[in-house]
Scaffold this active site. Structure first.
Site, PDB file in Angstrom:
ATOM      1  N   GLY A   1       0.825  -1.201   0.000  1.00 20.44           N
ATOM      2  CA  GLY A   1       0.000   0.000   0.000  1.00 20.44           C
ATOM      3  C   GLY A   1       0.858   1.249   0.000  1.00 20.44           C
ATOM      4  O   GLY A   1       2.000   1.230  -0.440  1.00 20.44           O
ATOM      5  N   CYS A   2       0.318   2.320   0.505  1.00 19.96           N
ATOM      6  CA  CYS A   2       1.000   3.614   0.510  1.00 19.96           C
ATOM      7  C   CYS A   2       2.405   3.474   1.091  1.00 19.96           C
ATOM      8  O   CYS A   2       2.576   3.098   2.242  1.00 19.96           O
ATOM      9  CB  CYS A   2       0.192   4.626   1.322  1.00 19.96           C
ATOM     10  SG  CYS A   2       0.974   6.246   1.417  1.00 19.96           S
TER      11      CYS A   2
END
Length: 182
Positions: free
Chosen positions: A21-22
């Protein structure tokens, strides 16, 4: 470990490339938990796609095939690849394809990009155990050979250290799972 963007890294360092993810939160959590345990550096960037020299804007378009990822440079005599992967499965949700919390798109997928046959073996073992013991058979993490690594733009490096109140994906936190059993 240095907090400068490009610390000196010894030649014996090994690389682990992970997408969860981020990349801001992933990089931040690894630094927080392993900076005094053998982690030399953590860089955010892009991998897994087929677009040369991608920018953040291009990766966010979903058209590059790249994931936001973290490159970990570590001392294998102090920190094992297995430990890094077990932490990987504790610190994000590997059960949501192309998503972490509110962040949606192929760039937010879960992936392990191995650099050696031994890393592939360990990745498959740890993933199997985490899937069975922690995540109820729902892991969607890709396990692929590492391709070209592209550093993200400089303003993304050490982002949460430079911006303590910056955005953190709500799915990035360390889960209190029991140790994996053999």
């Amino acid at each position: 470990m240095s907090t400068s963007s490009r610390p000196q890294v010894p030649e014996n360092a090994e690389r682990a490339i992970l997408a969860a993810g981020c990349f801001w939160g992933v990089e931040h959590l690894y630094r927080k938990h392993f900076s005094d345990k053998g982690l030399y550096d953590a860089r955010v960037g892009y991998t897994g796609g087929d677009f040369a020299n991608p920018s953040y804007r291009a990766v966010c378009s979903g058209n590059t095939g790249h994931a936001e990822a973290t490159l970990l440079l570590y001392d294998p005599s102090r920190l094992s690849y297995r430990t890094l992967l077990e932490f990987f499965y504790r610190m994000h949700d590997p059960t949501t394809p192309n998503r972490q919390g509110p962040d949606v798109g192929t760039q937010y997928r879960s992936g392990i990009f191995y650099t050696t046959p031994e890393q592939e073996k360990i990745a498959r073992e740890v993933t199997g155990k985490a899937n069975e013991q922690w995540w109820g058979g729902k892991i969607t993490t890709e396990i692929l050979p590492a391709g070209q690594w592209w550093d993200a733009e400089e303003y993304h490096q050490l982002y949460l250290s430079k911006n303590p109140g910056g955005y953190e994906c709500p799915s990035h936190f360390v889960r209190d799972f029991p140790d994996l059993k053999d």
